[in-house]
Motif scaffolding. Structure first.
Motif, PDB file in Angstrom:
ATOM      1  N   THR A 170      85.586  58.543  42.615  1.00 48.30           N
ATOM      2  CA  THR A 170      86.678  59.450  42.961  1.00 48.30           C
ATOM      3  C   THR A 170      87.801  59.353  41.923  1.00 48.30           C
ATOM      4  O   THR A 170      88.352  60.373  41.490  1.00 48.30           O
ATOM      5  CB  THR A 170      87.191  59.117  44.376  1.00 48.30           C
ATOM      6  OG1 THR A 170      86.118  59.319  45.293  1.00 48.30           O
ATOM      7  CG2 THR A 170      88.354  59.999  44.763  1.00 48.30           C
ATOM      8  N   ASP A 182      83.178  65.999  45.152  1.00 45.64           N
ATOM      9  CA  ASP A 182      83.060  64.559  45.353  1.00 45.64           C
ATOM     10  C   ASP A 182      82.145  64.269  46.546  1.00 45.64           C
ATOM     11  O   ASP A 182      82.230  64.950  47.569  1.00 45.64           O
ATOM     12  CB  ASP A 182      84.471  63.990  45.615  1.00 45.64           C
ATOM     13  CG  ASP A 182      84.554  62.498  45.317  1.00 45.64           C
ATOM     14  OD1 ASP A 182      83.551  61.907  44.874  1.00 45.64           O
ATOM     15  OD2 ASP A 182      85.648  61.925  45.527  1.00 45.64           O
ATOM     16  N   ASP A 183      81.298  63.294  46.398  1.00 45.05           N
ATOM     17  CA  ASP A 183      80.413  62.822  47.465  1.00 45.05           C
ATOM     18  C   ASP A 183      79.443  63.897  47.944  1.00 45.05           C
ATOM     19  O   ASP A 183      79.406  64.241  49.124  1.00 45.05           O
ATOM     20  CB  ASP A 183      81.239  62.295  48.653  1.00 45.05           C
ATOM     21  CG  ASP A 183      81.933  60.985  48.304  1.00 45.05           C
ATOM     22  OD1 ASP A 183      81.318  60.173  47.599  1.00 45.05           O
ATOM     23  OD2 ASP A 183      83.085  60.781  48.727  1.00 45.05           O
ATOM     24  N   ARG A 188      87.329  48.520  45.076  1.00 46.93           N
ATOM     25  CA  ARG A 188      88.265  48.795  46.179  1.00 46.93           C
ATOM     26  C   ARG A 188      88.636  47.486  46.875  1.00 46.93           C
ATOM     27  O   ARG A 188      89.793  47.248  47.210  1.00 46.93           O
ATOM     28  CB  ARG A 188      87.638  49.784  47.166  1.00 46.93           C
ATOM     29  CG  ARG A 188      88.641  50.266  48.219  1.00 46.93           C
ATOM     30  CD  ARG A 188      88.042  51.321  49.110  1.00 46.93           C
ATOM     31  NE  ARG A 188      87.758  52.536  48.391  1.00 46.93           N
ATOM     32  CZ  ARG A 188      86.556  53.099  48.314  1.00 46.93           C
ATOM     33  NH1 ARG A 188      85.533  52.549  48.915  1.00 46.93           N
ATOM     34  NH2 ARG A 188      86.376  54.210  47.643  1.00 46.93           N
TER      35      ARG A 188
HETATM   36 MG    MG Z   1      84.953  58.219  46.486  1.00 49.42          MG
END
Ligand code: MG
Ligand code: ADP
Length: 473
Positions: free
Chosen positions: A184, A240-241, A339
């Motif tokens: 992202t 995205d995704d 993350r």
């Molecule tokens: Mg993402």
């Protein structure tokens, strides 16, 4: 009526004056009349509809800033336009994009706000170019996307695309990785950089989930053609995704049409996926085969150097320092997910600011235990190789070399032995990662090391040193 609105608007004007040209100020701000301030909504009278549109297109960022500053965080803006006196003496009220997300004229629900950028998610009458909210998050730039072995290809392809959208062979660019590795972030960076280099291009970042919801709504409202038209007008479409479209035949079908149109017109498409495209279940083959036309690049788990750089960058950004040993400890122990690495850092930085004392390994260990340990149990072969190489002061590349040099052979055998003991990788996979050897070689290495541990005291001491580092993780 309270005089507040006039005073507040005057304060706003004093800042605006410093940020626009004299001509701009005279033309667009002097004619504005502040009307009221109720419930944090500042209402301004502007002479015409065109005036309103012009302000919303050219000055919305500045207006948002001053409204926030002088009306407050909840401040909103609303416009009134006097209706032609021949018809009526009333006014019409228009919301600023600062106030509510204006209804998208093509009948889709307004996309979720992600960025603080200008919000014009609707086609503005009288202007040739489509004005949309690109939904880009300005915090995700190339500048703060740390480069490493793990992301080099995807990152450089992204930069190239931003330079020449639609003109490279990377169309579509498919970025894939497991979660938390930067897909992202990279998408937004590509979008932002494209806009910076080509302000005239229409860039849109959209999550596949949003696309699907919009499509369902458009279908319900018999707006399918408008939906398609809207997406076909985009110059750089970032989805995205995409795995979210698995099993959603309707959205896949419509996306197929959009995809073809954009590609035939040399528009750029960027897609992310949490799986390698051919492994996406429930995705139509004709769509998957389209993805192969461009470039598929993966983001891998960050290596130790990249993890350390990310930690340093975060500390630098926040003007905080951690002892070197703590940095090393975090980098060695949070390995598979950036993350999570950020979560640990945020937590530790908050603690260090709150307690006004230096962060210790103990504190880091506690936080990591709480946030990470239970999700990352397995030690990767790559990690073991790094530890072993570090110990022998060689690089993983040197370790992979086909050489009989005693030190290299020994390092490789130890790495294989420890990988068998601590990772879940198969002998075949361990062999592949340790210099492309076959499983018999790994088997032999494990036996050799086991024998030496039985018979060679000095070796045993050295080995314990290395093992401690891995067991510590
Ligand atoms: Mg993402
Ligand atoms: P994904 O979409 O693959 O799940 P994200 O793009 O949301 O991952 O990344 C997770 C977090 O890690 C984000 O906060 C992002 O800024 C950060 N991050 C990922 N890769 C990098 C990198 N190379 N440099 C700095 N930060 C990164």
């Amino acid at each position: 009526m309270s005089k507040d609105h006039v005073e507040i608007w005057n304060s706003c004007l004093s800042v605006i004056k410093d940020n626009v040209t004299e001509q701009g100020y005279k033309t667009w701000f002097e004619p504005i009349v502040p009307l009221s301030l109720t419930d944090n909504v500042l209402t301004l009278q502007v002479p015409t509809q065109f005036f309103y549109e012009y302000l919303e297109v050219h000055y919305i960022d500045l207006l948002k800033t001053v409204i926030k500053r002088f009306v407050g965080a909840k401040g909103k803006l609303e416009y009134r336009i006097p209706v032609d006196s021949a018809n009526s003496s009333g006014t019409i009220t228009l919301p600023s994009s600062n106030r509510n997300y204006p209804k998208n004229p093509i009948g889709q629900p307004a996309p979720q706000r992600l960025s603080e950028g200008p919000i014009n998610p609707f086609v503005i009458p009288g202007l040739k170019k489509l004005q949309i909210d690109s939904q880009l998050n300005e915090n995700y730039t190339f500048e703060n996307f740390i480069e490493g072995e793990c992301n080099r290809l995807a990152r450089s392809a992204g930069l190239k695309i931003a330079k020449e959208p639609g003109k490279t062979a990377f169309n579509p660019l498919v970025i894939y990785s497991s979660t938390g590795l930067g897909k992202t972030h990279l998408c937004h960076a590509i979008g932002l950089e494209t806009k910076r280099l080509h302000p005239e291009k229409t860039v849109l970042y959209v999550q596949a989930e949003q696309l699907s919801t919009q499509y369902v709504t458009a279908n319900k409202n018999n707006n399918r053609p408008d939906f398609i038209n809207f997406y076909q007008m985009i110059d750089v479409l970032i989805i995205d995704d995409i795995q979210f479209l698995s099993g959603k035949a309707g959205t896949q079908d419509v996306f197929f049409h959009i995809f073809n149109h954009l590609q035939q017109n040399n528009k750029q498409i960027v897609i992310t996926s949490d799986k390698f495209p051919s492994e996406l279940q429930g995705m139509e083959d004709r769509l998957l085969s389209r993805f192969k036309w461009g470039l598929t690049a993966d983001l891998q788990s960050p290596d130790l150097t990249t993890r350390t750089s990310i930690i340093r960058e975060k500390l630098h950004d926040n003007g905080i320092t951690f002892p070197e040993e703590v940095i090393q400890y975090i980098a060695s122990n949070v390995r598979n997910n950036i993350r999570e690495l950020e979560g640990v850092m945020n937590s530790l930085m908050a603690q260090s600011l709150l307690n006004k004392k230096s962060v210790t390994i103990d504190m880091a260990q506690q936080i990591i235990d709480r946030f990470v340990r239970n999700t990352v149990k397995e030690v990767s072969v790559e990690y073991i190789i790094n530890i072993v190489c570090e110990f022998f002061k060689i690089t993983p590349e040197q370790m992979a070399l086909n050489t009989r040099k005693q030190q290299v052979v020994q390092a490789r055998q130890i790495a294989m032995y420890l990988s068998k003991k601590y990772s879940n990788a198969s002998l075949v996979s361990i062999g592949q990662q340790c210099g492309k050897k076959d499983h018999a070689t790994v088997h032999h290495a494990c036996k050799t090391i086991a024998d030496r541990l039985e018979t060679d005291k000095q070796f045993k001491v050295m080995f314990a040193d290395i093992e401690k580092k891995i067991a510590l993780s």
